[in-house]
Design a protein around this motif. Structure first.
Motif, PDB file in Angstrom:
ATOM      1  N   PRO A  87       0.881  -1.190   0.075  1.00  0.00           N
ATOM      2  CA  PRO A  87       0.042  -0.038   0.132  1.00  0.00           C
ATOM      3  C   PRO A  87       0.680   1.182   0.111  1.00  0.00           C
ATOM      4  CG  PRO A  87       0.355  -0.901   2.088  1.00  0.00           C
ATOM      5  CD  PRO A  87       0.495  -2.026   1.168  1.00  0.00           C
ATOM      6  N   ARG A  88       2.064   1.143   0.682  1.00  0.00           N
ATOM      7  CA  ARG A  88       2.818   2.321   0.552  1.00  0.00           C
ATOM      8  C   ARG A  88       2.529   3.859   0.622  1.00  0.00           C
ATOM      9  NH1 ARG A  88       7.969   0.305  -2.255  1.00  0.00           N
ATOM     10  NH2 ARG A  88       8.179   2.496  -3.212  1.00  0.00           N
ATOM     11  N   GLY A  89       1.553   3.659   1.977  1.00  0.00           N
ATOM     12  CA  GLY A  89       1.063   4.968   2.313  1.00  0.00           C
ATOM     13  C   GLY A  89      -0.219   5.300   1.284  1.00  0.00           C
ATOM     14  N   ALA A  90      -0.610   4.727   0.431  1.00  0.00           N
ATOM     15  CA  ALA A  90      -1.737   5.391  -0.698  1.00  0.00           C
ATOM     16  C   ALA A  90      -3.045   5.849   0.117  1.00  0.00           C
ATOM     17  CB  ALA A  90      -2.007   4.443  -1.600  1.00  0.00           C
ATOM     18  N   HIS A  91      -3.561   6.734  -0.364  1.00  0.00           N
ATOM     19  CA  HIS A  91      -4.707   7.243   0.104  1.00  0.00           C
ATOM     20  C   HIS A  91      -5.995   6.550  -0.257  1.00  0.00           C
ATOM     21  CE1 HIS A  91      -2.175  10.550   1.749  1.00  0.00           C
ATOM     22  NE2 HIS A  91      -2.491  11.344   0.596  1.00  0.00           N
ATOM     23  N   GLY A  92      -7.081   6.666   0.438  1.00  0.00           N
ATOM     24  CA  GLY A  92      -8.425   6.052  -0.067  1.00  0.00           C
ATOM     25  C   GLY A  92      -8.534   4.659  -0.302  1.00  0.00           C
ATOM     26  N   LEU A  93      -8.001   3.644   0.472  1.00  0.00           N
ATOM     27  CA  LEU A  93      -7.894   2.541   0.150  1.00  0.00           C
ATOM     28  C   LEU A  93      -9.058   1.735   1.021  1.00  0.00           C
ATOM     29  CD1 LEU A  93      -4.024   1.349   0.456  1.00  0.00           C
ATOM     30  CD2 LEU A  93      -5.380   1.732  -1.461  1.00  0.00           C
ATOM     31  N   ALA A  94      -9.839   0.735   0.009  1.00  0.00           N
ATOM     32  CA  ALA A  94     -10.801   0.095   0.910  1.00  0.00           C
ATOM     33  C   ALA A  94     -12.019   1.146   1.225  1.00  0.00           C
ATOM     34  CB  ALA A  94     -10.393  -0.931   1.887  1.00  0.00           C
ATOM     35  N   CYS A  95     -12.173   2.171   0.503  1.00  0.00           N
ATOM     36  CA  CYS A  95     -13.394   3.133   0.983  1.00  0.00           C
ATOM     37  C   CYS A  95     -14.349   2.603   0.508  1.00  0.00           C
ATOM     38  CB  CYS A  95     -12.954   4.548   0.418  1.00  0.00           C
ATOM     39  SG  CYS A  95     -11.755   5.567   1.400  1.00  0.00           S
ATOM     40  N   GLY A  96     -15.373   3.061   1.043  1.00  0.00           N
ATOM     41  CA  GLY A  96     -17.052   2.919   0.631  1.00  0.00           C
ATOM     42  C   GLY A  96     -17.446   1.434   0.349  1.00  0.00           C
ATOM     43  N   LEU A  97     -16.817   0.703   1.373  1.00  0.00           N
ATOM     44  CA  LEU A  97     -17.359  -1.033   1.083  1.00  0.00           C
ATOM     45  C   LEU A  97     -18.735  -0.972   1.909  1.00  0.00           C
ATOM     46  CD1 LEU A  97     -14.530  -3.132   2.341  1.00  0.00           C
ATOM     47  CD2 LEU A  97     -14.747  -2.129   0.417  1.00  0.00           C
ATOM     48  N   ASP A  98     -19.559  -1.699   0.916  1.00  0.00           N
ATOM     49  CA  ASP A  98     -21.094  -1.824   1.403  1.00  0.00           C
ATOM     50  C   ASP A  98     -21.418  -3.170   1.063  1.00  0.00           C
ATOM     51  OD1 ASP A  98     -23.594  -1.334   1.809  1.00  0.00           O
ATOM     52  OD2 ASP A  98     -24.195  -0.224   0.307  1.00  0.00           O
ATOM     53  N   ALA A  99     -20.493  -4.242   1.542  1.00  0.00           N
ATOM     54  CA  ALA A  99     -20.876  -5.648   1.646  1.00  0.00           C
ATOM     55  C   ALA A  99     -20.087  -6.351   2.729  1.00  0.00           C
ATOM     56  CB  ALA A  99     -20.550  -6.318   0.248  1.00  0.00           C
ATOM     57  N   ARG A 100     -20.528  -7.630   2.930  1.00  0.00           N
ATOM     58  CA  ARG A 100     -19.484  -8.465   4.063  1.00  0.00           C
ATOM     59  C   ARG A 100     -18.339  -8.967   3.235  1.00  0.00           C
ATOM     60  NH1 ARG A 100     -21.919  -9.609   8.656  1.00  0.00           N
ATOM     61  NH2 ARG A 100     -24.261  -9.078   8.578  1.00  0.00           N
ATOM     62  N   VAL A 101     -17.506  -7.985   2.933  1.00  0.00           N
ATOM     63  CA  VAL A 101     -16.061  -8.491   2.286  1.00  0.00           C
ATOM     64  C   VAL A 101     -14.927  -8.058   3.487  1.00  0.00           C
ATOM     65  CG1 VAL A 101     -16.605  -8.282   0.072  1.00  0.00           C
ATOM     66  CG2 VAL A 101     -15.733  -6.331   1.270  1.00  0.00           C
ATOM     67  N   SER A 102     -14.067  -8.972   3.386  1.00  0.00           N
ATOM     68  CA  SER A 102     -12.946  -8.581   4.361  1.00  0.00           C
ATOM     69  C   SER A 102     -11.686  -8.361   3.725  1.00  0.00           C
ATOM     70  CB  SER A 102     -12.863  -9.899   5.312  1.00  0.00           C
ATOM     71  OG  SER A 102     -11.576 -10.421   5.205  1.00  0.00           O
ATOM     72  N   VAL A 103     -11.000  -7.297   3.996  1.00  0.00           N
ATOM     73  CA  VAL A 103      -9.875  -6.822   3.396  1.00  0.00           C
ATOM     74  C   VAL A 103      -8.874  -6.682   4.563  1.00  0.00           C
ATOM     75  CG1 VAL A 103      -8.869  -4.929   2.024  1.00  0.00           C
ATOM     76  CG2 VAL A 103     -11.234  -5.513   1.928  1.00  0.00           C
ATOM     77  N   GLU A 104      -7.594  -7.464   4.104  1.00  0.00           N
ATOM     78  CA  GLU A 104      -6.470  -7.232   4.928  1.00  0.00           C
ATOM     79  C   GLU A 104      -5.407  -6.617   4.146  1.00  0.00           C
ATOM     80  OE1 GLU A 104      -3.695  -9.968   7.721  1.00  0.00           O
ATOM     81  OE2 GLU A 104      -5.660 -10.751   6.782  1.00  0.00           O
ATOM     82  N   ILE A 105      -4.835  -5.341   4.693  1.00  0.00           N
ATOM     83  CA  ILE A 105      -3.860  -4.705   4.056  1.00  0.00           C
ATOM     84  C   ILE A 105      -2.397  -4.908   4.645  1.00  0.00           C
ATOM     85  CG2 ILE A 105      -3.271  -2.332   3.266  1.00  0.00           C
ATOM     86  CD1 ILE A 105      -6.345  -1.661   3.430  1.00  0.00           C
ATOM     87  N   GLU A 106      -1.373  -5.133   4.072  1.00  0.00           N
ATOM     88  CA  GLU A 106      -0.391  -5.553   4.501  1.00  0.00           C
ATOM     89  C   GLU A 106       0.841  -4.325   4.365  1.00  0.00           C
ATOM     90  OE1 GLU A 106       0.250  -8.266   6.145  1.00  0.00           O
ATOM     91  OE2 GLU A 106      -1.382  -9.452   5.524  1.00  0.00           O
ATOM     92  N   SER A 127       1.525   0.057   5.772  1.00  0.00           N
ATOM     93  CA  SER A 127       0.857   1.226   5.968  1.00  0.00           C
ATOM     94  C   SER A 127      -0.121   2.197   5.003  1.00  0.00           C
ATOM     95  CB  SER A 127       2.028   2.309   6.666  1.00  0.00           C
ATOM     96  OG  SER A 127       2.558   1.628   7.880  1.00  0.00           O
ATOM     97  N   VAL A 128      -0.870   2.717   5.563  1.00  0.00           N
ATOM     98  CA  VAL A 128      -1.884   3.488   4.511  1.00  0.00           C
ATOM     99  C   VAL A 128      -1.998   4.848   4.711  1.00  0.00           C
ATOM    100  CG1 VAL A 128      -3.408   1.229   4.195  1.00  0.00           C
ATOM    101  CG2 VAL A 128      -3.887   2.918   6.085  1.00  0.00           C
ATOM    102  N   GLY A 129      -2.658   5.585   3.682  1.00  0.00           N
ATOM    103  CA  GLY A 129      -2.739   7.046   3.920  1.00  0.00           C
ATOM    104  C   GLY A 129      -3.871   7.602   4.529  1.00  0.00           C
ATOM    105  N   TYR A 130      -4.372   8.589   3.763  1.00  0.00           N
ATOM    106  CA  TYR A 130      -5.651   9.168   4.289  1.00  0.00           C
ATOM    107  C   TYR A 130      -6.869   8.134   4.172  1.00  0.00           C
ATOM    108  CZ  TYR A 130      -2.982  13.576   4.591  1.00  0.00           C
ATOM    109  OH  TYR A 130      -2.270  14.588   5.064  1.00  0.00           O
ATOM    110  N   TYR A 131      -7.769   8.505   4.789  1.00  0.00           N
ATOM    111  CA  TYR A 131      -9.287   7.971   4.642  1.00  0.00           C
ATOM    112  C   TYR A 131      -9.322   6.517   4.451  1.00  0.00           C
ATOM    113  CZ  TYR A 131      -9.424  13.107   4.401  1.00  0.00           C
ATOM    114  OH  TYR A 131      -9.376  14.142   4.889  1.00  0.00           O
ATOM    115  N   CYS A 132      -8.546   5.762   4.844  1.00  0.00           N
ATOM    116  CA  CYS A 132      -8.600   4.134   4.662  1.00  0.00           C
ATOM    117  C   CYS A 132      -9.952   3.819   5.301  1.00  0.00           C
ATOM    118  CB  CYS A 132      -7.203   3.476   5.444  1.00  0.00           C
ATOM    119  SG  CYS A 132      -7.638   1.830   4.957  1.00  0.00           S
ATOM    120  N   ALA A 133     -10.418   2.977   4.573  1.00  0.00           N
ATOM    121  CA  ALA A 133     -11.911   2.416   5.036  1.00  0.00           C
ATOM    122  C   ALA A 133     -12.650   3.367   5.514  1.00  0.00           C
ATOM    123  CB  ALA A 133     -11.619   1.499   6.338  1.00  0.00           C
ATOM    124  N   GLY A 134     -12.919   4.480   4.686  1.00  0.00           N
ATOM    125  CA  GLY A 134     -13.808   5.524   4.864  1.00  0.00           C
ATOM    126  C   GLY A 134     -15.240   5.171   4.637  1.00  0.00           C
TER     127      GLY A 134
END
Lengths: 299, 247
Positions: free
Chosen positions: B47-66, B68-75
């Motif tokens: 992910p290298r600090g990228a912004h907006g990762l895994a934003c706006g999910l609306d289902a029973r999905v599971s996300v594992e990020i290996e 560090s992330v940037g702004y608004y992760c999982a918003g």
């Protein structure tokens, strides 16, 4: 907005690649500041010599004439190394005097920095192009401070770009805005500081130069800055043998720091730091509001 | 596997996690993939600090990020379960509606801001303004929180196993704040409140849900003194007589 990066190399290991790493970090901050960019690099320099980085934007600079004028005033030889619209003047004479003389006598020239270890380059335009134009990647050295600008308080011009330096080997980049800079500028002018822009951040640089010139340690100067600068700021600061970070007590402007045995890096966003070697083993933290962080080569 | 645009979309219902390498796949492509999935699990690399990762999910999905992330992760997360093995920048899980967001490291400013539901777990520290204007989210922080946390908090729970910075709960409405360590200072209209059995029980449930080992008895509770509300119950008679006169 604006993007800030600072890289302080504690050991020799990566010093030949200072410019390359700084360029990578700055690239990540392009979106935070697409207007203009600038960088300061510090290296060991040559014993007894002062370098004065000057800019003649849009003018046809007669560096020879400027050097000859300076030689007469300083009573010392001045060599010239042109770098596109910048030049590095090198002399055994007094740098502070040289800066003042150039500001007062050559309206085409802006003095970007002076000191035995610092050089500053800045320009309007895409940060990646600024990096390329002044060949940041080839630079080696001990530390670098750089900035990408999204102008809010003054026009998009080269001399409104960061870093700002008014004193020997002292420079600063700023994300934020100061509200008492006009009053402070007038006060600093009365104690001998000279400014070349209407920019608020230049006043912060002048404030630190003044305190360091008065004999404050870097920490003492920053304590005074916390008490007297009003506004929003995240600063990255370079001096000849040190590096510092300071955020105002509200700390709205972002900052992240990472440190390994070999380097300390700070940036507005982690993605700039993510470009560095061994980042997986770095200690990463958010600098606390109103707390002074310093690192020194002397240690 | 890193699916290219011309390949068939991955099957997220399979038991094996779909791996997406952000060194090869764009962030937009990743988020599109996550939005299209109805179930399943994803593993995100580099992910290298990228912004907006895994934003706006609306289902029973599971996300594992290996990493560090940037702004608004999982918003704006709804139903999804997002975990980050690393640190997070500004606005982690901001405006979360439901589901779970967990990070193993620390978060910078405004984690869980304006969250309406769900659970946010930060195993390290959270920076300033954690839970600002929270509206029902539960936030559990293993370390400390920075200044102005739970500013204007309206509903939900903020649990801090470490210390809280200056002006905790400034202008708070009805959220509950539980802090085990020291509180540097309380904000305007925030007060310490009695820890009654129902609060101990609620806190025990929150700690359990977050997987944090701590004794609920070690915490203090803070909330609103209700002094800043526009409406004062003491003023009700004056208010009613004014209305009668006006009608």
């Amino acid at each position: 907005m604006c993007g800030i990066v600072g890289l302080f190399l504690k050991t020799e290991k990566y010093r030949p690649r200072l410019g390359q790493f700084t360029a990578r970090m700055l690239h990540e901050m392009r979106e935070r500041g697409p207007d203009s960019a600038g960088f300061a690099v510090y290296d060991r320099g040559a014993e007894g010599l002062t370098r004065i980085t000057v800019l003649a934007e849009g003018a046809r600079p007669d560096w020879g004439a400027a050097a000859a004028g300076l030689e007469a005033v300083l009573g010392a030889e001045v060599s010239v190394r042109p770098v596109r619209d910048h030049a590095v003047l090198e002399t055994a004479g007094d740098g502070r005097r040289a800066r003042r003389w150039l500001i007062e006598n050559d309206p085409d020239i802006d003095v970007l920095s002076y000191g035995s270890q610092i050089e500053i380059y800045k320009s309007v335009g895409d940060p990646d192009l600024v990096v390329e134009r002044y060949d940041l990647e080839s630079r080696s050295g001990t530390h670098a401070i750089a900035h990408t600008r999204m102008a809010t308080e003054s026009a998009v011009t080269t001399n409104g770009s960061h870093p700002f330096a008014t004193g020997a080997d002292t420079c600063l980049v700023h994300n934020g805005s100061l509200s008492n800079h006009n009053q402070l500028r007038a006060r600093l002018e009365r104690v001998g500081e000279s400014f070349q822009t209407e920019n608020d951040s230049e006043v912060a640089a002048g404030f630190l130069s003044w305190r360091l010139r008065e004999g404050d340690t870097l920490t003492e100067a920053l304590e005074r800055a916390l008490a007297e600068l009003d506004g929003f700021f995240t600063f990255a600061i370079g001096i000849a043998d040190g590096f510092a970070i300071l955020r105002d007590p509200i700390a709205c402007k972002p900052a992240v720091v990472a440190e390994t045995d070999d380097w300390v890096a700070m940036s507005s966003e982690y993605r700039a730091i993510a470009q560095l070697p061994d980042v997986g083993h770095a200690e990463v933290w958010t600098p606390a509001p109103g707390r002074i962080y310093t690192w020194s080569l002397a240690a | 596997m890193s699916p290219a645009a011309d390949e068939a979309p991955p099957d997220p219902s399979s038991a094996v996690a779909v791996t997406v390498d952000l060194g090869e796949t764009s962030r937009r492509e990743l988020n599109r993939m996550l939005h299209q999935a109805q179930a399943g699990s994803f593993r995100v690399l580099n992910p290298r600090g990228a912004h907006g990762l895994a934003c706006g999910l609306d289902a029973r999905v599971s996300v594992e990020i290996e990493g560090s992330v940037g702004y608004y992760c999982a918003g704006m997360n709804k139903q999804g379960s997002v975990s980050v093995n690393g640190n997070a920048g500004t606005g982690l899980a901001e405006n979360i509606m439901s589901g779970t967001v967990r990070i193993t490291g620390s978060a910078t400013m405004s984690a869980g801001a304006t969250g309406c539901g769900g659970l946010v777990v930060i195993e390290g520290d959270a920076g300033s303004r954690c839970g600002i204007s929270m509206k029902g989210v539960d936030i559990v922080v293993g370390g400390s929180v920075g200044h102005m946390s739970a500013f204007m908090a309206q509903a939900g729970n903020l649990v801090v196993l470490g210390d809280a910075g200056a002006d905790l709960g400034d202008s708070i409405y009805e959220a509950r704040l539980f802090v085990r360590g020291d509180v540097e200072s309380l904000g305007s209209d925030a007060v310490q409140k009695e820890m009654r059995p129902e609060h101990v029980a609620a806190l025990a449930r929150l700690l359990d849900a977050a997987g944090m080992e701590a004794d609920p008895g070690d915490f203090r509770r803070y909330g609103s003194a209700r002094g800043l509300y526009n409406f004062h119950i003491d003023d009700i008679d004056a208010e009613l007589s004014a209305r009668r006169e006006a009608s």
